[in-house]
Structures are given as structure tokens and as C-alpha cells.
Scaffold this active site. Structure first.
Site, mmCIF file in Angstrom:
data_model
loop_
_atom_site.group_PDB
_atom_site.id
_atom_site.type_symbol
_atom_site.label_atom_id
_atom_site.label_comp_id
_atom_site.label_asym_id
_atom_site.label_seq_id
_atom_site.Cartn_x
_atom_site.Cartn_y
_atom_site.Cartn_z
ATOM 1 N N ASP A 1 0.849 -1.192 0.000
ATOM 2 C CA ASP A 1 0.000 0.000 0.000
ATOM 3 C C ASP A 1 0.880 1.236 0.000
ATOM 4 O O ASP A 1 2.090 1.153 0.173
ATOM 5 C CB ASP A 1 -0.818 0.045 1.299
ATOM 6 C CG ASP A 1 -2.046 -0.826 1.222
ATOM 7 O OD1 ASP A 1 -2.335 -1.345 0.136
ATOM 8 O OD2 ASP A 1 -2.705 -0.973 2.262
ATOM 9 N N LYS B 1 -3.200 3.143 -2.683
ATOM 10 C CA LYS B 1 -4.403 3.892 -3.000
ATOM 11 C C LYS B 1 -4.265 5.275 -2.401
ATOM 12 O O LYS B 1 -3.739 5.433 -1.313
ATOM 13 C CB LYS B 1 -5.609 3.228 -2.344
ATOM 14 C CG LYS B 1 -5.875 1.862 -2.852
ATOM 15 C CD LYS B 1 -6.940 1.199 -2.021
ATOM 16 C CE LYS B 1 -7.135 -0.221 -2.538
ATOM 17 N NZ LYS B 1 -7.812 -1.069 -1.626
#
Ligand code: SAH
Length: 417
Positions: free
Chosen positions: A194, A216
Site C-alpha cells: 500500500d 491507494k
């Protein structure tokens, strides 16, 4: 001569004779290895009694007899009396059971290794001649340090079953990545990461470890969850060890559960290494204990995506601390709903951006001013918002804390029992 073997003592009966300091220390270690320990001593120490009262060990309170060793896979003679230890060693010899003689390592049939652990590796050192436990421990420490320093490539050599390890990397500061998380990274053939969390550390991985960034952010286009699941499963089915590296804890708004389902559905083995969640660590670093006796005895961790969720408003009205993740844009709605429900207008609100990193910033306000204050300050994700009296400026200063706390009985001590 000494042969080093790894014994699997899980669920197996081990008799420790002597429940003083040495016996108890050995027992603790055996319990860590999941052995079923029977302690024999006519006068057990307080520690031994406590262990027995917790059901961790069976305690036999009398002098040892030969029959006590029946069915034992391993015996530890750890009394303060060398003659008793020698007797126990002799009975064990006769019964064909391995015996560690704590008062005379050279005379038992087994020696406890100075043992360390690194992931799935047990690292043990024994001396083959005159026992010298501190020397063995020093060598053990050096070996464990060396392996833990990341200098040894721990990726599997033998082609085996692939697997996925979900690793929580904490809020961002690499010091808050657990040792378990670090170890898992050292075993990775592929890391699927991530954007949030302690990602800087990934630069230290060997060049041929593939790092896939599925990070993200609210402004870029995230890799859809189904695609992430597909990447995890595909690599694992090809026999690779995949670390799914996630900010905070994988199961706190991390969609870790969905990834586990996807792996299981594809028949892929999946493990979890929990991480330190930003929900608690980021407030802590900003001087906000999420619970405090007499001030807040419960805490709700929720996502701003839910908007002005009735559960959030109820928790605030009940005096709980509310920790909001992903709540920068929904903050005005949440504050308005809480005010409409009669929550105190002066309830402290704190927003902590990029907690635990060099860019950390704390912005404080009250429930009735929070929307404007945060907007004026330009608060941006990732941020944790804390609402509750514990979020008051200087809460941990004695005077501030004293004015906020309700009196609590000193007897109502928190206990971990
Ligand atoms: N699994 C993560 C949370 C993922 S959701 C955990 O347990 O921490 C993403 C949200 O987490 C962000 O929008 C923000 O609200 C919060 N967050 C994660 N890291 C943060 C940090 N270092 N500082 C502030 N907020 C953070």
C-alpha cells in the site's frame, strides 16, 4: 558427544523436578514451546503456585518419586540439591527418558540449548563439553542478531507451496513495524504494498524481490480490490511467498479479511502478522490516550466513509472517545450531527495528519469549530480525527487531566487477569 535435535514438545508431558527459581525459569520456556508441564516440589515457590493456579502447569507438592517420571518425554532435574538431581537423572536413564540435570549439565543425558527464534527458525547453541551457559547464550545472541539484522537471505530455497502473509506495517515510522513483520519481509519473493505505512523500508529488500505498488490515495486511481486479490493469488499459486504489506493493521479498515477470503477460495495458504494500527498509535504519539480511567472508558473506532453514523453520535453522547479514520471530508457532517444530538459544543477534537512521520501535524479544535478550523488549516488525508475529552490540548498534564477526570476508586484497578 552431543547431537543437536529439535524436539517437538507441544502437548507432550515434561516433568520438572524442583519448583524454585531455576525450575520455574525452565518451565516458562517449556510452556512457550507448548509442553504439558508437571512440576514436582514439596515446597514450591510462589511463582510456581501462581502458574498452577492459572492452570498453566500441574503441581505435585511432595518429594519426587520414580513413578512421577512415568509417561514423561523429557525430565528436567532443577532442584537445589545435586543428590536429588542425580537421583532423578538416574531414574530417567533407567526409564529411557531424556533428562536435563540443571545442577550438573555434564551428567544428564540432555542439555537445554541457549535458544533463540527468528520466524520459523529455532536457533540453538549447546556446549559439547564443560557447560558454560552464559557463553552459549552470548553465541546465541550473536547468531540471532546476525539473522535479525537482515543480512541472511531467508527466502525459501526449496520450491514449495506458495503462501500469502498479510503484514501490518504500522502507521509509518519503521520503528513501529513489528519484528514479526520484518521477519516476514525477509522471506518474501514478492511484496504487494500500500501507499500508507512504513514503506521506506522496502528499499532495503534484495533487488530481485518484486515490489508491486497497489497504493491507494483519494486522488489517484486505486488498483481495484479484485485485481489486488488476483495478484496475490497468482503469485502464491506460482509457488512464491507473497507479503501483502499494509498500513497499520491489516484488519482495521484494511480489507485484509477480503484478501484472506480470496486466498482461501483459491486454496492458497494465508497467514497474518498484525500491525500497530494508526487508530491507537497516532493519537498516542500526539499525547492522546484513547482511554483514561475516569475520563473515557470506551473507544469507538470508525470510518468517516459512514458519514454521520448514528453509532458515532451515540458514542459521543455517551462520553466515549471516537477515533475516525478516513474522515477529513465527512468531518463537517459528523460534527453537525453530534451538535444536533446535544453533544457538548466544547468537546475537544484533534486531527493528526501523517502521524509518526516527519510530517506529522496536530490541529486542535472544538466540536463547534472543528469543521472551519480543519478546513482553514488545510487538513488533508491521511489523518486520524479524535473526538472526546482525552483529545483536549495538554490532556496528559496533571492539572488538565485532573479537571476532566471523574473520581474513581483506587481499588477499581485495571487488571490483566
Ligand atoms: N489499516 C490501517 C488503516 C487503513 S485506512 C490502520 O490500521 O492504521 C486509511 C486511513 O488510516 C487513513 O485515511 C487515515 O485515516 C488512517 N491513517 C493511516 N496511517 C495514518 C497516519 N500515519 N497518520 C494519520 N492517519 C493515518
Amino acid at each position: 558427544m552431543t547431537t543437536l535435535v529439535g524436539l517437538d514438545l507441544a502437548g507432550r508431558r515434561v516433568v520438572v523436578v524442583g519448583a524454585g527459581a531455576v525450575g520455574v525459569r525452565r518451565t516458562r520456556r517449556l510452556l512457550e514451546d507448548a509442553a504439558r508441564v508437571v512440576l514436582v516440589d514439596p515446597e514450591p515457590s510462589a511463582d510456581a503456585r501462581r502458574m498452577a493456579s492459572h492452570g498453566d502447569v500441574a503441581l505435585v507438592e511432595r518429594a519426587v518419586r520414580a513413578a512421577d517420571l512415568d509417561g514423561a518425554w523429557l525430565v528436567v532435574a532443577a532442584t537445589s540439591d545435586p543428590a536429588t538431581n542425580a537421583q532423578v537423572a538416574a531414574w530417567s536413564e533407567g526409564a529411557g527418558t531424556w533428562c536435563v540435570n540443571a545442577s550438573d549439565g555434564a551428567s544428564g543425558s540432555a542439555r537445554m540449548a541457549a535458544a533463540g527464534r527468528h520466524g520459523d527458525l529455532a536457533i540453538g547453541v549447546v556446549s559439547t563439553e564443560e557447560p558454560d551457559p552464559r557463553r552459549a547464550a552470548a553465541v546465541r545472541d550473536a547468531l540471532v542478531r546476525h539473522v535479525s539484522a537482515g543480512e541472511v537471505d531467508l527466502r525459501r530455497r526449496r520450491p514449495g507451496q506458495g503462501r500469502v502473509v498479510l503484514v501490518g506495517s504500522g502507521p509509518g515510522d519503521p520503528d513501529l513495524l513489528t519484528t514479526g513483520g520484518r521477519e516476514a519481509l525477509r522471506t518474501a519473493d514478492v511484496v504487494v504494498t500500500d501507499r500508507l505505512g512504513a514503506t521506506g523500508i522496502l528499499d532495503q529488500l534484495p533487488d530481485d524481490v518484486e515490489v508491486v505498488d497497489v497504493g491507494k490515495s483519494p486522488t489517484n486511481h486505486p488498483v481495484p480490490q479484485a485485481e489486488i486479490n488476483r495478484i496475490l493469488v497468482e503469485h502464491a499459486l506460482a509457488g512464491r511467498t507473497v507479503v501483502r504489506y499494509k498500513g497499520g493493521d491489516p484488519y482495521v479498515f484494511g480489507r485484509g479479511g477480503e484478501e484472506v477470503h480470496a486466498c482461501r477460495a483459491a486454496g492458497v495458504m494465508v497467514e497474518i502478522v498484525p500491525g500497530i494500527t494508526s487508530a491507537f498509535a497516532v493519537p498516542a504519539l500526539a499525547g492522546i490516550p484513547v482511554t483514561q480511567r475516569g475520563v473515557a472508558t470506551s473507544v469507538l473506532v470508525t470510518s468517516g466513509h459512514a458519514g454521520a453514523d448514528p453509532a458515532t453520535v451515540e458514542a459521543l453522547a455517551a462520553g466515549a472517545t471516537v477515533v475516525l479514520l478516513m474522515a477529513v471530508s465527512s468531518l463537517p457532517d459528523i460534527c453537525a450531527a453530534a451538535l444536533a444530538a446535544g453533544v457538548d459544543a466544547d468537546l475537544p477534537v484533534a486531527a493528526i495528519e501523517r502521524g509518526s512521520t516527519a510530517h506529522e501535524r496536530v490541529t486542535r479544535a472544538r466540536l463547534d469549530t472543528a469543521a472551519d478550523v480543519m478546513a482553514d488549516a488545510g487538513v488533508r488525508p491521511p489523518a486520524i480525527v479524535v473526538m472526546g475529552r482525552v483529545a483536549a490540548e495538554g490532556f496528559l498534564d496533571d492539572e488538565v487531566c485532573a479537571t476532566l477526570a471523574r473520581p474513581v476508586s483506587p481499588d477499581a484497578a485495571d487488571t490483566d487477569d
